[in-house]
Design a protein around this motif. Structure first.
Motif, short mmCIF file in Angstrom:
data_model
loop_
_atom_site.label_atom_id
_atom_site.label_comp_id
_atom_site.label_asym_id
_atom_site.label_seq_id
_atom_site.Cartn_x
_atom_site.Cartn_y
_atom_site.Cartn_z
N LEU A 69 118.56 -43.25 18.85
CA LEU A 69 117.41 -44.01 19.35
C LEU A 69 117.82 -45.42 19.75
O LEU A 69 117.38 -45.94 20.79
N VAL A 70 118.69 -46.02 18.93
CA VAL A 70 119.14 -47.38 19.26
C VAL A 70 119.91 -47.39 20.57
O VAL A 70 119.72 -48.27 21.41
N MET A 71 120.77 -46.37 20.74
CA MET A 71 121.55 -46.32 21.98
C MET A 71 120.63 -46.12 23.19
O MET A 71 120.80 -46.76 24.22
N ILE A 72 119.63 -45.26 23.03
CA ILE A 72 118.68 -45.02 24.14
C ILE A 72 117.92 -46.32 24.44
O ILE A 72 117.81 -46.74 25.59
N LEU A 73 117.43 -46.95 23.37
CA LEU A 73 116.65 -48.18 23.59
C LEU A 73 117.50 -49.30 24.18
O LEU A 73 117.03 -50.07 25.01
N SER A 74 118.78 -49.36 23.76
CA SER A 74 119.62 -50.43 24.29
C SER A 74 119.84 -50.25 25.79
O SER A 74 119.87 -51.22 26.54
N VAL B 6 124.57 -39.39 26.43
CA VAL B 6 125.18 -38.96 25.16
C VAL B 6 124.13 -39.03 24.04
O VAL B 6 123.97 -38.09 23.26
N ALA B 7 123.40 -40.15 24.00
CA ALA B 7 122.40 -40.34 22.95
C ALA B 7 121.26 -39.34 23.09
O ALA B 7 120.80 -38.76 22.10
N LEU B 8 120.82 -39.11 24.34
CA LEU B 8 119.74 -38.14 24.56
C LEU B 8 120.18 -36.74 24.16
O LEU B 8 119.42 -36.00 23.52
N THR B 9 121.42 -36.39 24.51
CA THR B 9 121.94 -35.06 24.15
C THR B 9 121.99 -34.91 22.64
O THR B 9 121.57 -33.88 22.09
N LEU B 10 122.50 -35.95 21.96
CA LEU B 10 122.60 -35.90 20.50
C LEU B 10 121.21 -35.76 19.87
O LEU B 10 121.00 -34.95 18.96
N LEU B 11 120.28 -36.52 20.40
CA LEU B 11 118.91 -36.48 19.88
C LEU B 11 118.28 -35.10 20.07
O LEU B 11 117.65 -34.55 19.16
N LEU B 12 118.50 -34.53 21.26
CA LEU B 12 117.94 -33.20 21.53
C LEU B 12 118.61 -32.13 20.66
O LEU B 12 117.95 -31.20 20.19
#
Lengths: 230, 126
Positions: A69-74, B6-12
């Motif tokens: 979430l932090v990476m997405i928000l950043s 990368v973050a979206l993939t990890l989250l999903l």
């Protein structure tokens, strides 16, 4: 005990990687969202680390979720000014033209004592010398004095100063950094000469050797076992 | 943008894994509970051998996924299920119908609670 040991290693690695992904900011400069993240991660990691009856994933999944979430928000805050303002807040002008903005101070719950303390910390004892004081989103106070109160620069004095050069470390604590040597266009023969000039035969006898872009050298011999510099 | 993907993939992936986990545990607990209910019916008919076989099948089905269950469930819950199986099998051996019925009902209830707890539902979130 083995379980706790392995869990501690796993959680430590995850946290280190996570904080590495967050960037290079110092703890004191964390944005509110980053501070919350740090506190949450510390708490989440400590529970499965101590309690063997709780599966490891109860710590790992929330940590990974938070980091994602932090990476997405950043990334999103870099793209959207509005989202950045929402998440990180906006800087507040606390002092304008030497006058305190009491409403802004109240809004930021900043007392007069705290303001004066911050100013004193930056060497300012008189509020009238301050043109602007801005409370940044990371909680630090940036102070901009009036032009007449600012230190004189070399340019204003008409003096041409020596440019600051970036030094490159060639030997660090006895270890030769060969990449840096070649980056400066130097070779081992130059290094041998440099060592001989300082009565050294091997890089292991040197504590620190740096060279800047203009060839300026800093040489420090390694201390002898007795603690004295050789 | 690479970091975002990368973050979206990890989250999903985490979301998918948590949904799968809920579904899988619900399925497993329902299957084991159904086996125990079948054993209870057999005890009612005083078919002790059939009840013992049904209970053993249910335990073996649970234990087949023992390692994964210890990873996914709280260890105390996983241990409690095995403990209940041991109590039920002892009751079957000594043909104590009333005590078997109590242990069976308790385990079925525990399994359904465990299955329900992992389901992606609003009442679990709240």
């Amino acid at each position: 005990m083995f379980t706790i040991f392995v869990r501690t290693v796993i959680l430590y690695v995850i946290i280190i990687v996570g904080f590495r992904l967050m960037g290079k900011r110092q703890v004191g400069e964390l944005e509110p969202s980053e501070l919350v993240l740090s506190l949450l991660i510390a708490d989440l990691a400590s529970v499965p680390m101590q309690e063997m009856g709780i599966p490891l994933h109860t710590g790992v999944i929330p940590i990974l979720t938070l980091l994602s979430l932090v990476m997405i928000l950043s990334v999103l805050t870099m793209k959207s000014v509005r989202l950045r303002a929402l998440l990180c807040g906006k800087p507040s002008i606390i002092v304008r033209e030497g006058q305190m903005d009491q409403r802004e101070m109240s809004r930021n719950r900043l007392t007069v004592d705290e303001l004066l303390e911050e100013l004193r910390g930056q060497g300012i004892t008189d509020l009238a010398r301050v043109r602007y004081a801005v409370l940044e989103t990371n909680g630090r106070l940036s102070v901009l004095p009036y032009a007449g109160e600012m230190p004189v620069s070399a340019q204003q004095m008409g003096v041409v100063g020596r440019e600051t050069c970036l030094p490159l470390t060639l030997i660090s604590d006895g270890r030769l950094l060969a990449d840096n040597l070649h980056r400066r266009g130097l070779n081992h023969r130059w290094l041998e000469k440099m060592l001989a000039a300082h009565d050294c035969r091997h890089p292991s006898e040197v504590f620190l050797l740096t060279i800047d872009e203009l060839g300026g050298i800093y040489f420090a011999k390694r201390a002898s076992r007795g603690g004295k510099n050789a | 943008m690479k970091r975002l993907y990368v973050a979206l993939t990890l989250l999903l992936m985490l979301l998918a894994a948590s949904i799968w986990n809920g579904w899988w545990i619900h399925q497993l607990t329902e299957e084991v509970a159904a086996g125990l209910e079948e054993a209870m019916v057999l005890v009612g008919r005083e078919d002790w051998e059939g009840a013992a076989q049904a209970t053993r099948r249910a335990r073996e089905h649970w234990q087949k996924h023992g390692s994964l269950l210890r990873v996914l469930l709280r260890h105390s819950d996983a241990d409690q299920v095995l403990l209940s199986f041991a109590v039920m099998e002892a009751n079957l051996q000594w043909k104590k119908a009333d005590q078997y019925a109590a242990a069976n009902a308790q385990l079925v209830c525990l399994l359904r609670l465990l299955g329900g707890m992992e389901r992606p539902a609003l009442h679990n979130v709240l």
